[in-house]
Design an enzyme around this catalytic site. Structure first.
Site, PDB file in Angstrom:
ATOM      1  N   PHE A   1       0.552   5.880  -0.293  1.00 54.40           N
ATOM      2  CA  PHE A   1      -0.363   7.012  -0.149  1.00 54.40           C
ATOM      3  C   PHE A   1       0.159   8.190  -0.975  1.00 54.40           C
ATOM      4  CE2 PHE A   1       2.690   7.536   3.334  1.00 54.40           C
ATOM      5  CZ  PHE A   1       3.061   8.870   3.209  1.00 54.40           C
TER       6      PHE A   1
ATOM      7  N   GLU B   1       0.838  -1.201   0.000  1.00 50.29           N
ATOM      8  CA  GLU B   1       0.000   0.000   0.000  1.00 50.29           C
ATOM      9  C   GLU B   1       0.873   1.251   0.000  1.00 50.29           C
ATOM     10  OE1 GLU B   1      -3.645   0.628   2.561  1.00 50.29           O
ATOM     11  OE2 GLU B   1      -2.363   2.207   3.410  1.00 50.29           O
TER      12      GLU B   1
ATOM     13  N   TYR C   1       1.534  -2.304   4.682  1.00 51.46           N
ATOM     14  CA  TYR C   1       1.391  -0.850   4.688  1.00 51.46           C
ATOM     15  C   TYR C   1       2.801  -0.264   4.669  1.00 51.46           C
ATOM     16  CZ  TYR C   1      -3.385  -1.972   6.092  1.00 51.46           C
ATOM     17  OH  TYR C   1      -4.669  -2.477   6.124  1.00 51.46           O
TER      18      TYR C   1
ATOM     19  N   ASP D   1     -12.468   8.142   7.057  1.00 49.96           N
ATOM     20  CA  ASP D   1     -12.451   9.137   8.130  1.00 49.96           C
ATOM     21  C   ASP D   1     -12.763  10.511   7.559  1.00 49.96           C
ATOM     22  OD1 ASP D   1     -11.534   7.221  10.062  1.00 49.96           O
ATOM     23  OD2 ASP D   1      -9.556   7.369   9.122  1.00 49.96           O
TER      24      ASP D   1
ATOM     25  N   HIS E   1      -8.306   3.051  -3.274  1.00 56.73           N
ATOM     26  CA  HIS E   1      -9.202   3.265  -2.135  1.00 56.73           C
ATOM     27  C   HIS E   1     -10.283   4.257  -2.552  1.00 56.73           C
ATOM     28  CE1 HIS E   1      -6.321   2.039   1.352  1.00 56.73           C
ATOM     29  NE2 HIS E   1      -5.999   1.401   0.229  1.00 56.73           N
TER      30      HIS E   1
ATOM     31  N   PRO F   1     -11.544   1.580  15.395  1.00 55.20           N
ATOM     32  CA  PRO F   1     -11.096   2.492  16.459  1.00 55.20           C
ATOM     33  C   PRO F   1     -12.120   3.543  16.843  1.00 55.20           C
ATOM     34  CG  PRO F   1      -9.885   2.858  14.403  1.00 55.20           C
ATOM     35  CD  PRO F   1     -10.617   1.566  14.258  1.00 55.20           C
TER      36      PRO F   1
ATOM     37  N   GLN G   1      -7.229  -3.984   9.166  1.00 54.41           N
ATOM     38  CA  GLN G   1      -6.510  -2.916   9.849  1.00 54.41           C
ATOM     39  C   GLN G   1      -5.192  -3.473  10.382  1.00 54.41           C
ATOM     40  OE1 GLN G   1      -5.796   0.139  10.370  1.00 54.41           O
ATOM     41  NE2 GLN G   1      -7.419   0.942  11.706  1.00 54.41           N
TER      42      GLN G   1
ATOM     43  N   LYS H   1     -21.214  -6.251   4.385  1.00 52.05           N
ATOM     44  CA  LYS H   1     -20.385  -5.794   3.266  1.00 52.05           C
ATOM     45  C   LYS H   1     -20.062  -6.954   2.317  1.00 52.05           C
ATOM     46  CE  LYS H   1     -17.264  -3.662   5.925  1.00 52.05           C
ATOM     47  NZ  LYS H   1     -16.082  -2.840   6.325  1.00 52.05           N
TER      48      LYS H   1
END
Length: 631
Positions: free
Chosen positions: A47, A45, A305, A137, A105, A181, A212, A201
């Protein structure tokens, strides 16, 4: 692009083994294939960076990490769509230029249905067939809100994608082994509630789950058991975040409310002031966790990640024995494409070997691509020369130009230029502008002394390969393709040289009948000079594999050479010279080379015992190396 279609269809369509599943667009299908083969996999992953230089660095890093052949990578979507344009650009460019299938994403927090539609259409336009559907988020400093025509839960987003796009996209969803969380750990939702939402889902159409981050493997394995107990049967991938430093570890685990096993907590506290020890422990722990997960037999692969970092992730993968640097993993000599209409492409001209992104950009409008033989000499329409393609040598920022000048200096004579080429071949200069990557290929080592000699003598090499006669396809330097095969290649040289050297080469050519030579200058009315009696495509790399037709993925094609020459010469004036002031000596010498030198390619057709450098011994000994650089 009917001409290119004719070229592609002209040859027979030799089918190559899809070693790395690039013919397979959807991650769910890739996972199923690896499960059927009993092969575990890994994925990464990334970003979107916040700066232009960060984006450039990320492209370089993804390209390096792609060489380890992850099954896929994914790119995050900023809260509330805050990075939507950059995310789409990154997804599209990685998909198009770097040969990896990307999962984008997509969040629905603070996002209208129109914005979600924009993201999905953008992914589709860019060849992306994979979506990680998340509630997400809210942007920093904002509360979570449902837009009037938006979605409240990840389940709603999955339903919307399936209703609008059917099975076009493979859909992943998030799983929370320790509870979300913002939900269960805050007392707002029980673990059973969280599991029920996950099941919804999955029932809505999710194909797989990525969890996570966690550090408690036993709890993660229990989570898988709980999923199976309520009827969730789709693959579950563990989300693994290697520990990079103490402060980052505390920040991330605090933000995600991650459960930390006592042993991990104690070890981290003991070494928290020793950054090197923390990083080493992060690798050790990553290997330990991964081994335990894989030994359970409950997960088909591992998802990392990366935080846009590579060393720790790659160290874990190597520590697990999931990659073997001593064995070739390339499916072709050049990295195949994962853009929809190029997935079966299997032949390219060798000229763009060091500028593959430019080749992809210039051929992007073709309707079809050669997948067996290059085909006839009908002229394929190459796009205009542009120095602004992804991660190429042009279109650079002022900072990037300054960094290049720091490495290259300001050459004021031909000898200065020759010495820079020598330093590049020696590894002292990381790259010159005819290359899109820093590293020389491993096979170059066997001819490095000869290349240094040529460059010192005024023969400025930009592309080369040694002859190979039946190396195993697993050979680390020369190998490619399926297991138990054998690969072959003719020696190849491409370079710029002054007219005196080119004249001497062509005059000497009859004494070297195994050589095919083409030479041309930059001027539009320049005539192609050659010793080849009939222009035809020449295969310079081929492979023989079990139960397969012969594959020839790299060729020298005279027509393509004419398209390449415009780009190759433009690098002198449109890229390199643009690093310097208009009236500078550096610009002057680079323009002089552009205007007067020839671009030459030579193939030695004797791949068994030939010596492509032999002709230069007599040519350069006869006083034609008057541009010789100092030793």
């Amino acid at each position: 692009m009917s001409a290119m279609a004719a070229v592609a269809k002209a040859g027979n369509n030799a089918v190559r083994e899809d070693v790395h599943l690039r013919h397979t667009a959807k991650i769910s299908d890739k996972i199923a294939q690896r499960q059927a083969e009993g092969k575990v996999f890994f994925s990464f992953e990334y970003f979107p960076p916040k700066t232009e230089s960060g984006v450039a660095n990320l492209y370089d890093r993804v390209e390096r990490m792609a060489g380890f052949e992850p099954l896929f990578c994914d790119m995050t979507w900023g809260a509330g769509g805050s990075t939507s344009d950059l995310t789409l650009d990154l997804v599209g460019n990685i998909q198009k230029f770097l040969g990896l299938d990307v999962m984008m994403h997509l969040t629905c927090t603070n996002m209208s249905q129109g914005m979600v539609k924009f993201g999905l259409e953008g992914a589709k336009e860019r060849g992306c067939r994979n979506i990680l559907a998340l509630r997400g988020d809210p942007p920093a400093g904002k509360e979570w809100t449902k837009c009037e025509d938006g979605f409240e839960h990840g389940t709603d987003l999955v339903k919307y994608i399936r209703s609008e796009y059917g099975d076009y996209f493979s859909i992943g969803v998030a799983g929370y082994p320790e509870g979300h969380p913002s939900g269960s750990l805050a007392g707002e939702m029980t673990y059973d509630d969280e599991m029920r939402h996950l099941k919804e889902k999955v029932d809505a159409g999710a194909d797989f789950i990525i969890t996570q981050m966690f550090y408690d493997v036993d709890n993660f394995l229990k989570f898988i058991g709980d999923c199976r107990a309520i009827g969730i049967k789709i693959p579950i991938l563990p989300g693994l975040l290697p520990i990079q430093n103490y402060n980052g570890f505390k920040r991330m685990t605090g933000f995600c409310k991650t459960l930390i096993p006592a042993a991990v907590e104690e070890r981290m506290e003991a070494i928290k002031d020793d950054e090197a020890a923390v990083k080493a422990y992060g690798i050790e722990l990553g290997i330990e966790m991964s081994r335990k997960i894989l030994a359970s037999g409950l997960c088909p692969g591992l998802h990392f990640y990366t935080l846009n970092l590579e060393k720790s992730v790659l160290a874990i993968i190597e520590g697990l024995g999931m990659v073997n640097p001593s064995v070739a993993s390339r499916s072709l000599p050049w990295r195949p494409n994962t853009f929809e209409n190029r997935r079966t492409e299997a032949v390219r001209p060798i000229f763009w070997a060091n500028r593959p992104k430019s080749y992809i950009a210039r051929t992007a409008e073709w309707d079809d691509y050669p997948n067996g033989r290059w085909g006839s000499l009908q002229s394929p329409a190459f796009g205009d020369v542009s120095q602004h393609h992804l991660a190429g040598s042009g279109g650079l920022s002022a900072d990037a130009k300054a960094a290049n000048v720091k490495i290259w200096g300001e050459p004021t004579t031909v000898n200065d230029v020759c010495e820079l080429f020598v330093k590049c071949v020696s590894g002292e200069v990381r790259r010159l502008p005819w290359s899109e990557s820093d590293a020389l290929s491993a096979e170059t080592a066997s001819i490095t002394p000869s290349l240094k000699w040529l460059n010192r003598s005024g023969v400025l090499t930009i592309n080369s390969q040694p002859r190979v006669n039946g190396a195993r396809s697993s050979d680390a330097a020369h190998g490619w393709g399926a297991k138990s095969g054998f690969v072959y290649q003719k020696a190849y040289l491409e370079f710029f040289a002054p007219p005196s050297i080119v004249d001497a080469l062509l005059q000497s050519a009859p004494s070297f009948p195994s050589l095919s030579i083409y030479a041309i200058q930059a001027a539009s009315d320049s005539t192609l000079r050659t010793n080849v009696p009939a222009l035809r495509t020449n295969a310079v790399t081929w492979g023989v594999f079990p139960d397969s037709e012969l594959l020839q993925p790299t060729v020298v094609d005279p027509t393509a050479f004419l398209a390449w020459k415009d780009e190759a010469f433009s690098v002198w004036t449109e890229v390199w010279a643009n690093h310097y002031e208009e009236a500078s000596p550096a610009r002057s010498v680079l323009k002089t080379i552009h205007d007067s030198y020839y671009l030459v390619n030579i193939v030695d057709n004797d791949f068994v015992a030939g010596d492509i450098f032999e002709i230069f011994s007599s040519v350069l000994a006869n006083g034609n190396n008057n541009n010789k650089a100092s030793s």
